[in-house]
Motif scaffolding. Structure first.
Motif, PDB file in Angstrom:
ATOM      1  N   LEU A 170      15.652   6.797  -1.362  1.00 49.65           N
ATOM      2  CA  LEU A 170      16.678   7.719  -1.830  1.00 49.65           C
ATOM      3  C   LEU A 170      16.132   8.570  -2.977  1.00 49.65           C
ATOM      4  N   TRP A 171      15.453   7.890  -3.882  1.00 51.48           N
ATOM      5  CA  TRP A 171      14.881   8.612  -5.024  1.00 51.48           C
ATOM      6  C   TRP A 171      13.793   9.573  -4.557  1.00 51.48           C
ATOM      7  N   LEU A 172      13.075   9.135  -3.529  1.00 51.96           N
ATOM      8  CA  LEU A 172      12.057   9.992  -2.947  1.00 51.96           C
ATOM      9  C   LEU A 172      12.674  11.317  -2.500  1.00 51.96           C
ATOM     10  N   LEU A 173      13.856  11.187  -1.892  1.00 50.97           N
ATOM     11  CA  LEU A 173      14.567  12.374  -1.411  1.00 50.97           C
ATOM     12  C   LEU A 173      14.958  13.272  -2.597  1.00 50.97           C
ATOM     13  N   VAL A 174      15.475  12.615  -3.645  1.00 54.58           N
ATOM     14  CA  VAL A 174      15.925  13.365  -4.822  1.00 54.58           C
ATOM     15  C   VAL A 174      14.757  14.122  -5.459  1.00 54.58           C
ATOM     16  N   VAL A 175      13.602  13.508  -5.469  1.00 58.17           N
ATOM     17  CA  VAL A 175      12.437  14.150  -6.075  1.00 58.17           C
ATOM     18  C   VAL A 175      11.790  15.136  -5.103  1.00 58.17           C
ATOM     19  N   GLY A 176      11.661  14.686  -3.854  1.00 61.24           N
ATOM     20  CA  GLY A 176      10.892  15.457  -2.893  1.00 61.24           C
ATOM     21  C   GLY A 176      11.568  16.738  -2.457  1.00 61.24           C
ATOM     22  N   LEU A 177      12.881  16.684  -2.281  1.00 57.68           N
ATOM     23  CA  LEU A 177      13.585  17.848  -1.746  1.00 57.68           C
ATOM     24  C   LEU A 177      13.446  19.087  -2.635  1.00 57.68           C
ATOM     25  N   PRO A 178      13.731  18.966  -3.932  1.00 60.37           N
ATOM     26  CA  PRO A 178      13.558  20.150  -4.784  1.00 60.37           C
ATOM     27  C   PRO A 178      12.131  20.666  -4.774  1.00 60.37           C
ATOM     28  N   VAL A 179      11.158  19.745  -4.771  1.00 64.77           N
ATOM     29  CA  VAL A 179       9.768  20.187  -4.764  1.00 64.77           C
ATOM     30  C   VAL A 179       9.470  20.934  -3.462  1.00 64.77           C
ATOM     31  N   TYR A 180      10.021  20.405  -2.367  1.00 61.64           N
ATOM     32  CA  TYR A 180       9.852  21.076  -1.074  1.00 61.64           C
ATOM     33  C   TYR A 180      10.470  22.476  -1.102  1.00 61.64           C
ATOM     34  N   VAL A 181      11.700  22.559  -1.593  1.00 60.80           N
ATOM     35  CA  VAL A 181      12.378  23.863  -1.661  1.00 60.80           C
ATOM     36  C   VAL A 181      11.564  24.830  -2.519  1.00 60.80           C
ATOM     37  N   LEU A 182      11.057  24.314  -3.635  1.00 62.27           N
ATOM     38  CA  LEU A 182      10.263  25.139  -4.542  1.00 62.27           C
ATOM     39  C   LEU A 182       9.041  25.713  -3.823  1.00 62.27           C
ATOM     40  N   LEU A 183       8.294  24.818  -3.144  1.00 61.54           N
ATOM     41  CA  LEU A 183       7.059  25.270  -2.504  1.00 61.54           C
ATOM     42  C   LEU A 183       7.349  26.230  -1.360  1.00 61.54           C
ATOM     43  N   VAL A 184       8.365  25.892  -0.563  1.00 63.11           N
ATOM     44  CA  VAL A 184       8.692  26.735   0.584  1.00 63.11           C
ATOM     45  C   VAL A 184       9.158  28.114   0.110  1.00 63.11           C
ATOM     46  N   ALA A 185      10.003  28.116  -0.928  1.00 62.18           N
ATOM     47  CA  ALA A 185      10.538  29.398  -1.399  1.00 62.18           C
ATOM     48  C   ALA A 185       9.432  30.259  -1.990  1.00 62.18           C
ATOM     49  N   ARG A 242       0.798  -1.202   0.000  1.00 65.40           N
ATOM     50  CA  ARG A 242       0.000   0.000   0.000  1.00 65.40           C
ATOM     51  C   ARG A 242       0.847   1.276   0.000  1.00 65.40           C
ATOM     52  N   ASN A 243       1.905   1.277   0.837  1.00 62.83           N
ATOM     53  CA  ASN A 243       2.711   2.507   0.935  1.00 62.83           C
ATOM     54  C   ASN A 243       3.347   2.870  -0.402  1.00 62.83           C
ATOM     55  N   ARG A 244       3.460   1.866  -1.283  1.00 63.95           N
ATOM     56  CA  ARG A 244       4.060   2.173  -2.584  1.00 63.95           C
ATOM     57  C   ARG A 244       3.197   3.145  -3.371  1.00 63.95           C
ATOM     58  N   ALA A 245       1.898   3.018  -3.179  1.00 63.34           N
ATOM     59  CA  ALA A 245       1.002   3.924  -3.915  1.00 63.34           C
ATOM     60  C   ALA A 245       1.259   5.368  -3.498  1.00 63.34           C
ATOM     61  N   VAL A 246       1.455   5.559  -2.186  1.00 61.45           N
ATOM     62  CA  VAL A 246       1.699   6.910  -1.683  1.00 61.45           C
ATOM     63  C   VAL A 246       3.027   7.429  -2.214  1.00 61.45           C
ATOM     64  N   LEU A 247       4.049   6.584  -2.089  1.00 60.96           N
ATOM     65  CA  LEU A 247       5.364   7.000  -2.580  1.00 60.96           C
ATOM     66  C   LEU A 247       5.315   7.295  -4.076  1.00 60.96           C
ATOM     67  N   SER A 248       4.583   6.463  -4.806  1.00 68.84           N
ATOM     68  CA  SER A 248       4.514   6.673  -6.249  1.00 68.84           C
ATOM     69  C   SER A 248       3.961   8.053  -6.559  1.00 68.84           C
ATOM     70  N   ALA A 249       2.980   8.463  -5.764  1.00 70.83           N
ATOM     71  CA  ALA A 249       2.385   9.780  -6.006  1.00 70.83           C
ATOM     72  C   ALA A 249       3.449  10.874  -5.926  1.00 70.83           C
ATOM     73  N   VAL A 250       4.371  10.737  -4.964  1.00 71.00           N
ATOM     74  CA  VAL A 250       5.451  11.732  -4.862  1.00 71.00           C
ATOM     75  C   VAL A 250       6.413  11.585  -6.035  1.00 71.00           C
ATOM     76  N   PHE A 251       6.706  10.315  -6.371  1.00 72.17           N
ATOM     77  CA  PHE A 251       7.630  10.091  -7.496  1.00 72.17           C
ATOM     78  C   PHE A 251       7.210  10.838  -8.741  1.00 72.17           C
ATOM     79  N   PHE A 252       5.906  10.895  -8.943  1.00 74.09           N
ATOM     80  CA  PHE A 252       5.448  11.389 -10.233  1.00 74.09           C
ATOM     81  C   PHE A 252       5.258  12.901 -10.276  1.00 74.09           C
ATOM     82  N   THR A 253       5.523  13.596  -9.167  1.00 74.22           N
ATOM     83  CA  THR A 253       5.333  15.056  -9.187  1.00 74.22           C
ATOM     84  C   THR A 253       6.112  15.761 -10.301  1.00 74.22           C
TER      85      THR A 253
END
Lengths: 297, 292, 427
Positions: B35-50, A99-110
């Motif tokens: 790790l990839w989550l961090l790579v994707v999430g961090l810039p988006v976070y910086v973008l939104l916060v800034a 299930r958590n993969r679905a949530v993570l995937s949502a972030v991946f695709f931003t």
């Protein structure tokens, strides 16, 4: 035209005509014009002046063009080498049931929400050597002076990285779609044979994904040949000309130097290379035929 | 149709799922994903916060700390700068390109798949030749043609070449999905006395829906993402699309990085809304771009 | 299914309608007079002029200022000049930049305007007006203040280091050391934007060899790039870079985002070589600093150099030109006349510019910093020579690759010898 006896009705050539005509006017004619303009000298004002092979002679001896070709090839290779493994692994992983993969995937695709221009602008800000977050993160990555876009290797890697950041989600999605269609039976059988996770991946997942790999690779190669926005915004082809890939060089020569004839010769090279790639793809990957033989997958 | 839409595979056919029970968690993959989550999430976070930081705060506060004094001024500023016009223009361009491509490519696909005679293969090859040709390569002659047609600085100047260069991939995708329509169905239509027009409208189009959705998504993406054609072929503010608007905001905002990032964040909103409204067909469409 | 078909038909109809509509909108602007401006903080003056013009000429014609952002200006101008959507009036730098348009017959000669209106002709400094000519024909009317390139510095940073602004090249080299020890970048430099680097080379070439060196190049003699002054200037650039005068990440700094100016304002850099508009930029972005912390001096003298230390480089001014096919030439000329109006001149002065009109000095009391206005005006009047920016003086097909070569020199991707060879090979 009703088809009573002679089997199902068959469409005539007229069905293909509007599409073909449109494609002819706005794609094929421009392609031919590129060829013609490459034989002229044209500054964008007035009419092109025929100059024969002059642009081509110049092109053959132009070190900047040679560099651009090498850079485009290197960018294509680097794009494939970076994006394929990551999106393959992420896609297969995201196809799993947890299930958590679905949530993570949502972030991946931003990143898919942003256009190339938006992505490049964000990264340019992030990589600003005085005011961007890179000044905080850089020291950990061995970049104490945060001079990424100002160094040849740094700028090139930045283009590779930023386009990976942008496009890996798309390819992940493609692999996710492919991986979901792998019949579970195959994994079951492999497990009975005592295959571990790695061997299952190697002997079941990869072979089953071979068509997906082909398609995704085609998109990557074609995409890498056309990278333009990222370079235009992030590096402007610099430092010097060290990220001036062929499409960007064409833009610079044509629309900053106004040498539209010479720019057309560069563009024609791009067309020839891209057509070559098209033909190779169609011939050796069976890309065109593949889609009709989906049965049994 | 033998192939279920990819996303349905999980819910509609649980039998095809991988076995769930006897697996140990895959730590390696999990770490990689994080790790990839961090790579994707961090810039988006910086973008939104800034983008909600006051302009003066950007240079003094650290890029990662939450803003001490969040504000929506930057967004208001972006809207005042005409951002809504850009959104409207992009919407027109995107819808028009997608519609044009669908209207042109679907009949071509039908002809290629069903026509008798060698010309059908010729038509496919004609389109496939353009498969890998980047639109960038032809921007100079396109500029010339658009200028001669008197279309310079109109949205049509962006729409026409963008649609033309989306056609090869779209024809390819459509022929693929149309080949999966079985001969039996065509024969059933023939028994009903249907001619090619009715066969097309009642059989081919409905059964190609996934393919059409994919094609529409692909064409929209091209239109949405394009910067070069708008850059070369349009000029005035009221013909500006989002990508060009962002590109030009760059110079305009100067040291106002938060203002620029707010515009960037705003540019994602239309797609986000589209995603929320039509999530399934969008995701299926994107997956479909990859074929199987 | 039927529903889907309807939707498809609807979408198609919409697309065609849209195409029809946008297609129809092509030849717009019958009573609109487009005035193209390079977008920056100085445009408030032209906006006010446009507003006044519209108030006066009312509904028969409406002037609209089209601001084209930063570095893309010339590219966009060129594309639009080839189309039938040409602006009626547009901003330019005079010189080589407008020559192609003159040769293509797209510009309106302004000799008659000046002959009919001697008052207008006499309003401008003759030398400045002359820079708006191509082959002796007037094509441009000055629209902005004079913009010499000056060395700006942060007073506070200098005071803390107990240093004085440089007068000679030895001072420069000493200061590089002083500020490096103090942990401040000696010179802010937006190295991702090559025309900022070009300013350094221009001054160095002028100080070493005098204005004749570039005059020879501009006249079409490519071998002029092999003048020893160019080589020495290039070597000096390398020397500065190697001493760390620009810090170690200048190659990533781009000018249009304002980073270099911000570095100076924040005291992270001590000096910034930039056009006179730096003052207005700082006034807009960091007003407190502009008022009390911003210092300025001429580019230092080079001991033993042949060039007069009073020589300037930069943009003598910017010009308005009128397109020959404009349906509004009469109104366009009327608009051009307003650039010598008292309000226009006063606006310029209030915005920190130094007008090129003969009576400019009368208004200096109203300047945000009268001292700065005085300083610039005198500098320009005393200067034996004022060389136009290289990238504006040379044809675009040379200017674009020249920028690349300059950037490569600064980044160490090229050597001074290879630099001069590469420039001499440009056509």
């Amino acid at each position: 035209m009703s088809a009573a006896a002679g089997g199902p009705a068959r469409p005539g050539a007229a069905w293909a005509l509007p599409g073909a005509l449109f494609f002819l006017v706005f794609a094929v004619v421009p392609l031919l014009l590129v060829g013609y303009l490459s034989l002229t000298s044209w500054e964008g004002l007035g009419a092109p002046r025929f100059t024969g092979a002059q642009n081509w002679v110049r092109l053959a001896g132009d070190p900047v063009m040679r560099q651009a070709v090498v850079l485009s090839a290197a960018l294509t290779a680097a794009t494939w080498l970076v994006q394929t493994p990551i999106s393959l692994l992420l896609g297969v992983w995201a196809a799993g049931p947890q299930r958590n993969r679905a949530v993570l995937s949502a972030v991946f695709f931003t990143p898919l929400l942003f256009s190339s221009a938006a992505v490049a602008i964000v990264w340019k800000t992030l990589l600003d050597p005085n005011f961007g977050p890179i000044t905080r993160v850089g020291p950990w990555l061995g970049l104490p002076d945060a001079n990424v876009l100002g160094s040849s290797a740094g700028a090139f890697l930045a283009v590779v990285f930023v386009s990976a950041w942008q496009f890996i989600p798309l390819h992940t999605l493609i692999y996710q779609g492919g991986a979901r269609q792998i019949p579970a039976v195959l994994y079951g059988a492999a497990e009975i044979d005592g295959a571990g996770r790695f061997r299952r991946f190697w002997h079941v997942t990869l072979p089953q994904l071979r068509h997906t790999i082909t398609t995704s690779s085609v998109l990557m190669v074609v995409g890498a040949l056309t990278y333009f926005e990222t370079v235009l915004i992030l590096t402007q082809g610099g430092p010097g000309t060290d990220t001036s890939i062929v499409p960007y060089l064409m833009y610079r020569v044509g629309f900053a130097g106004y040498e539209m004839g010479y720019a057309s010769a560069i563009a024609a090279t791009l067309v020839v290379a891209a057509t070559g790639v098209s033909l190779l793809l169609v011939r050796f990957t069976g890309f065109a035929a593949m889609r009709s033989t989906r049965e049994g997958m | 149709m033998r192939r279920p839409a990819p996303a349905r595979a999980g819910t509609a056919r649980p039998a095809r799922r991988r076995p769930r029970a006897p697996r140990r968690p895959n730590w390696l993959a999990g770490t990689g994903a994080l790790l990839w989550l961090l790579v994707v999430g961090l810039p988006v976070y910086v973008l939104l916060v800034a983008s909600v930081r006051p302009r003066e705060g950007y240079l003094s506060e650290g890029p990662l700390t939450p803003p001490a004094d969040p504000t929506l001024d930057n967004y208001v500023g972006a809207v005042r700068n005409g951002f809504l016009t850009f959104v409207a223009n992009t919407a027109v361009v995107t819808v028009a390109v997608a519609a044009l491509v669908v209207v042109l490519a679907v009949p071509v696909g039908y002809a290629v798949v069903r026509a008798r005679g060698r010309w059908a293969g010729g038509v496919l090859r004609f389109f496939l030749l353009g498969l890998a040709i980047p639109a960038q390569a032809v921007v100079i002659p396109v500029y010339l043609i658009i200028r001669e047609l008197g279309l310079y600085d109109t949205l049509a100047a962006i729409i026409l070449p963008t649609a033309a260069f989306a056609l090869p991939v779209c024809v390819l995708i459509l022929t693929g999905s149309m080949r999966d329509i079985s001969e039996d169905l065509y024969e059933a239509m023939a028994l009903d006395g249907a001619g090619s027009v009715r066969t097309f409208l009642r059989l081919v189009v409905p059964l190609s829906r996934p393919g059409i959705a994919t094609v529409a998504t692909y064409a929209s993406l091209q239109a949405w993402n394009g910067l070069l054609f708008p850059l070369i072929l349009t000029q005035s503010r009221d013909q500006r699309v989002i990508t060009l608007g962002l590109f030009e905001f760059q110079g305009q905002y100067r040291v106002d990085i938060p203002g620029m990032l707010a515009a960037v964040a705003l540019s994602a909103v239309p797609i986000l809304i589209l995603y929320l409204v039509a999530r399934r067909s969008l995701v299926n469409g994107l997956m479909g771009v990859g074929g199987k | 299914m039927v529903n889907f078909k309807r939707r498809a038909v609807f979408a198609a109809a919409t697309a065609l309608a849209v195409l029809a509509l946008t297609g129809c909108g092509a030849g717009s602007g019958d009573d609109a007079m487009d005035v193209w401006m390079y977008q920056d903080s100085l445009n408030v003056v032209q906006q006010a002029a446009v507003d006044r013009f519209n108030a006066e000429h009312g509904p028969d014609v409406t002037a609209t200022m089209v601001e084209v952002p930063g570095d893309g200006y010339e590219d966009r101008l060129r594309t639009v000049m080839g189309s039938d959507d040409q602006p009626d009036v547009f901003f330019n730098w005079g010189g080589g930049g407008i020559r192609p348009y003159v040769e293509a017959g797209t510009l309106l000669p302004l000799d008659d305007l000046l002959a009919d209106d001697p008052e207008l002709r006499d309003a401008f400094l003759p030398a400045v007006l002359q820079a708006g000519q191509v082959d002796g024909v007037q094509y441009g009317i000055p629209l902005r203040g004079t913009q010499p390139v000056l060395l700006f510095y942060n007073r506070e940073v200098f005071a803390e280091a107990g240093a004085e602004p440089p007068r000679t090249w030895e001072d420069v080299l000493d200061l590089v050391e002083v500020f490096q020890e103090a942990g401040v970048t000696p010179f802010a430099l937006a190295g991702a934007t090559p025309w900022t680097e070009q300013m350094w080379l221009q001054y160095l070439v002028d100080r070493y060899g005098g204005p004749e060196v570039f005059a020879r190049i501009q006249s079409g003699d490519h071998e002029g790039w092999r003048d020893p002054a160019v080589l020495r200037a290039a070597e000096t650039v390398r020397d500065l870079v190697e001493r760390g005068a620009f810090g170690d990440n200048f190659g990533s700094v781009s000018y249009t985002e304002g980073a270099a100016s911000a570095l100076l304002a924040q005291g992270r850099a001590a000096m910034h070589l930039m056009g006179a508009w730096e003052y207005s930029t700082q006034l807009a972005d960091a007003p407190a600093f502009a008022e009390s912390g911003l210092g300025y001096v001429p580019f230092p003298a080079m001991p033993g150099g042949a060039g007069d230390p009073a020589n300037l480089v930069g943009n003598p001014t910017n010009f308005f030109s009128v397109t020959a096919d404009s349906p509004h030439t009469e109104h366009a000329l009327a608009f051009l006349r307003t650039t010598a109006d008292e309000e226009y001149v006063r606006d310029m002065v209030a915005n920190g510019e130094v007008p090129t009109t003969a009576d400019a000095a009368e208004h200096f009391a109203d300047a945000p910093d009268p001292e700065y206005a005085e300083f610039q005006y005198e500098l320009v009047q005393r200067a034996p020579s004022f060389t136009l920016s290289w990238d504006q003086a040379l044809p675009p097909s040379v200017a674009a690759p020249m920028h690349t070569e300059i950037q490569r020199l600064f980044n160490g991707q090229s050597t001074p010898e290879r630099f001069t060879d590469a420039l001499a090979a440009l056509r």
